[in-house]
Structure formats: C-alpha cells, structure tokens
Scaffold this motif. Structure first.
Motif, PDB file in Angstrom:
ATOM      1  N   LEU A   1       1.522   6.014   6.244  1.00  0.00           N
ATOM      2  CA  LEU A   1       1.818   5.625   4.872  1.00  0.00           C
ATOM      3  C   LEU A   1       2.525   6.747   4.113  1.00  0.00           C
ATOM      4  O   LEU A   1       2.719   6.638   2.902  1.00  0.00           O
ATOM      5  N   MET A   2       2.918   7.801   4.806  1.00  0.00           N
ATOM      6  CA  MET A   2       3.478   8.974   4.141  1.00  0.00           C
ATOM      7  C   MET A   2       4.746   8.630   3.372  1.00  0.00           C
ATOM      8  O   MET A   2       5.565   7.811   3.808  1.00  0.00           O
ATOM      9  N   VAL A   3       4.896   9.280   2.230  1.00  0.00           N
ATOM     10  CA  VAL A   3       6.081   9.079   1.410  1.00  0.00           C
ATOM     11  C   VAL A   3       7.274   9.771   2.061  1.00  0.00           C
ATOM     12  O   VAL A   3       7.121  10.607   2.947  1.00  0.00           O
ATOM     13  N   ASP A   4       8.480   9.421   1.612  1.00  0.00           N
ATOM     14  CA  ASP A   4       9.673   9.997   2.221  1.00  0.00           C
ATOM     15  C   ASP A   4       9.844  11.459   1.815  1.00  0.00           C
ATOM     16  O   ASP A   4       9.154  11.975   0.929  1.00  0.00           O
ATOM     17  N   GLU A   5      10.774  12.148   2.470  1.00  0.00           N
ATOM     18  CA  GLU A   5      10.959  13.588   2.270  1.00  0.00           C
ATOM     19  C   GLU A   5      11.310  13.922   0.823  1.00  0.00           C
ATOM     20  O   GLU A   5      10.846  14.912   0.276  1.00  0.00           O
TER      21      GLU A   5
ATOM     22  N   CYS B   1      10.499  12.312  -1.946  1.00  0.00           N
ATOM     23  CA  CYS B   1       9.318  12.158  -2.793  1.00  0.00           C
ATOM     24  C   CYS B   1       8.317  13.279  -2.525  1.00  0.00           C
ATOM     25  O   CYS B   1       7.660  13.773  -3.445  1.00  0.00           O
ATOM     26  N   MET B   2       8.211  13.718  -1.285  1.00  0.00           N
ATOM     27  CA  MET B   2       7.230  14.733  -0.893  1.00  0.00           C
ATOM     28  C   MET B   2       7.643  16.141  -1.315  1.00  0.00           C
ATOM     29  O   MET B   2       6.805  17.046  -1.399  1.00  0.00           O
ATOM     30  N   ALA B   3       8.906  16.346  -1.621  1.00  0.00           N
ATOM     31  CA  ALA B   3       9.451  17.686  -1.838  1.00  0.00           C
ATOM     32  C   ALA B   3       8.634  18.564  -2.776  1.00  0.00           C
ATOM     33  O   ALA B   3       8.421  19.749  -2.481  1.00  0.00           O
ATOM     34  N   PRO B   4       8.134  18.071  -3.914  1.00  0.00           N
ATOM     35  CA  PRO B   4       7.399  18.967  -4.824  1.00  0.00           C
ATOM     36  C   PRO B   4       6.132  19.572  -4.215  1.00  0.00           C
ATOM     37  O   PRO B   4       5.698  20.645  -4.639  1.00  0.00           O
ATOM     38  N   LEU B   5       5.530  18.876  -3.247  1.00  0.00           N
ATOM     39  CA  LEU B   5       4.279  19.357  -2.643  1.00  0.00           C
ATOM     40  C   LEU B   5       4.399  19.520  -1.136  1.00  0.00           C
ATOM     41  O   LEU B   5       3.397  19.489  -0.420  1.00  0.00           O
ATOM     42  N   LYS B   6       5.604  19.735  -0.643  1.00  0.00           N
ATOM     43  CA  LYS B   6       5.842  19.786   0.798  1.00  0.00           C
ATOM     44  C   LYS B   6       4.978  20.846   1.480  1.00  0.00           C
ATOM     45  O   LYS B   6       4.343  20.585   2.502  1.00  0.00           O
ATOM     46  N   LYS B   7       4.913  22.054   0.912  1.00  0.00           N
ATOM     47  CA  LYS B   7       4.146  23.130   1.543  1.00  0.00           C
ATOM     48  C   LYS B   7       2.655  22.820   1.541  1.00  0.00           C
ATOM     49  O   LYS B   7       1.947  23.108   2.510  1.00  0.00           O
ATOM     50  N   LEU B   8       2.175  22.239   0.466  1.00  0.00           N
ATOM     51  CA  LEU B   8       0.757  21.889   0.395  1.00  0.00           C
ATOM     52  C   LEU B   8       0.427  20.810   1.422  1.00  0.00           C
ATOM     53  O   LEU B   8      -0.604  20.892   2.106  1.00  0.00           O
ATOM     54  N   VAL B   9       1.282  19.816   1.561  1.00  0.00           N
ATOM     55  CA  VAL B   9       1.058  18.768   2.553  1.00  0.00           C
ATOM     56  C   VAL B   9       1.044  19.360   3.953  1.00  0.00           C
ATOM     57  O   VAL B   9       0.216  18.980   4.794  1.00  0.00           O
ATOM     58  N   GLU B  10       1.939  20.305   4.230  1.00  0.00           N
ATOM     59  CA  GLU B  10       1.975  20.940   5.539  1.00  0.00           C
ATOM     60  C   GLU B  10       0.682  21.691   5.819  1.00  0.00           C
ATOM     61  O   GLU B  10       0.184  21.681   6.944  1.00  0.00           O
ATOM     62  N   ILE B  11       0.124  22.359   4.800  1.00  0.00           N
ATOM     63  CA  ILE B  11      -1.143  23.062   4.970  1.00  0.00           C
ATOM     64  C   ILE B  11      -2.244  22.072   5.331  1.00  0.00           C
ATOM     65  O   ILE B  11      -3.060  22.305   6.241  1.00  0.00           O
ATOM     66  N   ILE B  12      -2.285  20.954   4.632  1.00  0.00           N
ATOM     67  CA  ILE B  12      -3.335  19.953   4.861  1.00  0.00           C
ATOM     68  C   ILE B  12      -3.250  19.377   6.261  1.00  0.00           C
ATOM     69  O   ILE B  12      -4.272  19.135   6.921  1.00  0.00           O
ATOM     70  N   LEU B  13      -2.037  19.169   6.754  1.00  0.00           N
ATOM     71  CA  LEU B  13      -1.853  18.508   8.046  1.00  0.00           C
ATOM     72  C   LEU B  13      -1.835  19.479   9.227  1.00  0.00           C
ATOM     73  O   LEU B  13      -1.649  19.065  10.368  1.00  0.00           O
ATOM     74  N   GLU B  14      -2.066  20.746   8.957  1.00  0.00           N
ATOM     75  CA  GLU B  14      -2.131  21.712  10.065  1.00  0.00           C
ATOM     76  C   GLU B  14      -3.263  21.321  11.017  1.00  0.00           C
ATOM     77  O   GLU B  14      -4.337  20.897  10.577  1.00  0.00           O
TER      78      GLU B  14
ATOM     79  N   VAL C   1       0.835  -1.199   0.000  1.00  0.00           N
ATOM     80  CA  VAL C   1       0.000   0.000   0.000  1.00  0.00           C
ATOM     81  C   VAL C   1       0.875   1.256   0.000  1.00  0.00           C
ATOM     82  O   VAL C   1       0.569   2.248  -0.680  1.00  0.00           O
ATOM     83  N   LYS C   2       1.988   1.219   0.734  1.00  0.00           N
ATOM     84  CA  LYS C   2       2.907   2.367   0.749  1.00  0.00           C
ATOM     85  C   LYS C   2       3.482   2.619  -0.636  1.00  0.00           C
ATOM     86  O   LYS C   2       3.585   3.769  -1.081  1.00  0.00           O
ATOM     87  N   ARG C   3       3.853   1.552  -1.347  1.00  0.00           N
ATOM     88  CA  ARG C   3       4.411   1.714  -2.690  1.00  0.00           C
ATOM     89  C   ARG C   3       3.360   2.287  -3.640  1.00  0.00           C
ATOM     90  O   ARG C   3       3.653   3.150  -4.474  1.00  0.00           O
ATOM     91  N   ILE C   4       2.133   1.804  -3.514  1.00  0.00           N
ATOM     92  CA  ILE C   4       1.047   2.338  -4.334  1.00  0.00           C
ATOM     93  C   ILE C   4       0.830   3.814  -4.024  1.00  0.00           C
ATOM     94  O   ILE C   4       0.672   4.647  -4.933  1.00  0.00           O
ATOM     95  N   SER C   5       0.836   4.157  -2.738  1.00  0.00           N
ATOM     96  CA  SER C   5       0.628   5.541  -2.321  1.00  0.00           C
ATOM     97  C   SER C   5       1.703   6.460  -2.880  1.00  0.00           C
ATOM     98  O   SER C   5       1.418   7.591  -3.307  1.00  0.00           O
TER      99      SER C   5
ATOM    100  N   MET D   1      -3.091   8.853   4.460  1.00  0.00           N
ATOM    101  CA  MET D   1      -1.698   8.402   4.560  1.00  0.00           C
ATOM    102  C   MET D   1      -1.093   8.770   5.907  1.00  0.00           C
ATOM    103  O   MET D   1      -0.358   7.999   6.511  1.00  0.00           O
ATOM    104  N   SER D   2      -1.404   9.979   6.373  1.00  0.00           N
ATOM    105  CA  SER D   2      -0.881  10.412   7.664  1.00  0.00           C
ATOM    106  C   SER D   2      -1.456   9.576   8.806  1.00  0.00           C
ATOM    107  O   SER D   2      -0.738   9.179   9.730  1.00  0.00           O
ATOM    108  N   GLU D   3      -2.745   9.293   8.739  1.00  0.00           N
ATOM    109  CA  GLU D   3      -3.425   8.540   9.792  1.00  0.00           C
ATOM    110  C   GLU D   3      -2.835   7.148   9.976  1.00  0.00           C
ATOM    111  O   GLU D   3      -2.729   6.645  11.106  1.00  0.00           O
TER     112      GLU D   3
END
Length: 207
Positions: free
Chosen positions: A187-191, A193-206, A140-144, A182-184
């Motif tokens: 399943l979160m991807v590594d740093e 992989c996340m780099a292109p949308l890091k700020k958006l992910v941070e907004i969502i997880l606030e 599931v992590k690989r799919i995510s 994914m956070s719950e």
C-alpha cells in the motif's frame, strides 16, 4: 499541551545532527512488536483485515491531530507543507490538484473525506461476511496516501515541539505501525509523495 503558545513558530528538524535525529525518530513505546502486529491472522479475510486497520489508523491520526491542535493553527501553518514540499488536494475523479490553504483546512478535509468513506456501508461493510467493493484495496491506498501527508506535515513541521512535550514515542509508534502495515500489503505511496519522509521510512523498513 495547553501551555504551548499559538504564536510560536515551528522548530526545524534540520537544526539537529543526523545522529540526534535518528535517536529521536526511533524512540517508540516499550514492548511494541509492530512487525508481528501487521501480519494477517490465520483464517482472517484480507479485506476485513485491511478495513479494520485502516479504521484504526484513521482514528490514531485524528487523535494525534487533536492532541497537537495547539501546535498547528492557521497562524503557525498558513500553508499545508511538509518541509519544502507543499501538499495539495488531488481530486480522485479528475486528477486535478487544488491548494487547500492552511494545514488545518487540509487536514480537516482529509479527515472528513476518509470518515465519509468509512461510514459508507458499500465501501466499509459493517457486518462480517458482507462483500467489499472490487476496488477496495485501491480505496485503502488513497486513504493511506492522505494519512501519510498528515504524518509528513506533523514530522517536518512540528516534531521538535512534540519532543519538547515528550510525546515522540507515541507518534513514532503510530507512524511505524502505519508504515510497516503499508509495506506488508503493498500500500506504499509513490516516491513523490514519500519524499518528505523518505529517510524516516527507510529507517523503519530496515531489516
């Protein structure tokens, strides 16, 4: 969407102010209670819950790609990129990276790869109570991760064109649901992989 010309180059997110970008990225479908939606229902088997939601996320991304197919073509996107980050196909058996050519080629390979896994009864059992493989969460992590790459391309390359056709609320709701899930369940991807949308992910997880 049929009026979108295939030869129009993608608009750049970087041209917008931070406040305007945040406003556009936080528009969601009214009434969405996504933080509660990702919670494991009482009595539900965790693997069945992971499987059910993974299949739903796969279907959502397939639908999004079909909806926006006129925006993303071999002409507009000859390389699978998310901003300055180029996405490559990683062989899960060897760890080797391969360039896939256009974004449509990469996304097509992602959809086929995930679909093959979901159709495999030994990985995604079709009957309730059938056993899941011991490494199911890793699968599931690989799919995510691969789905995240598709979202990263959509946001960094085509988001402003999607705003033009007023589909950003649907896209944002799908992505926020995906990230919160994914956070719950860790399943979160590594740093990297996340780099292109890091700020958006941070907004969502606030909080």
């Amino acid at each position: 969407m049929n009026n979108v010309q295939r030869t129009i180059p993608p608009k750049k997110m970087e041209h917008l102010s931070q406040s305007k970008m945040r406003e556009l990225l936080t528009v969601t479908i009214e009434g969405s209670n996504l933080r509660e939606a990702v919670k494991l229902p009482p009595g539900e088997d965790i693997n069945e819950w992971l499987a059910l939601n993974t299949m739903d996320f796969y279907k959502q991304v397939r639908l999004l790609c079909a909806t926006f197919e006129n925006l993303c073509t071999p002409t507009t996107c000859p390389i699978m990129k998310a901003g300055r980050y180029e996405c490559q196909w990683v062989d899960v058996n060897t760890g080797q990276r391969h360039k896939m050519g256009s974004a449509t080629e990469y996304i097509g390979s992602v959809m086929n790869w995930i679909g093959t896994h979901i159709d495999n009864d030994t990985i995604f059992p079709k009957k309730s109570g059938e056993p899941f493989p011991p490494n199911f969460k890793d699968i599931v992590k690989r799919i995510s991760r691969k789905l995240f790459n598709v979202y990263a391309h959509i946001y960094r390359t085509h988001f402003l064109s999607i705003v033009d056709v007023k589909e950003e609320a649907h896209l944002n709701t799908c992505f926020q649901h995906f990230i919160l899930f994914m956070s719950e369940y860790q399943l979160m991807v590594d740093e990297h992989c996340m780099a292109p949308l890091k700020k958006l992910v941070e907004i969502i997880l606030e909080p």
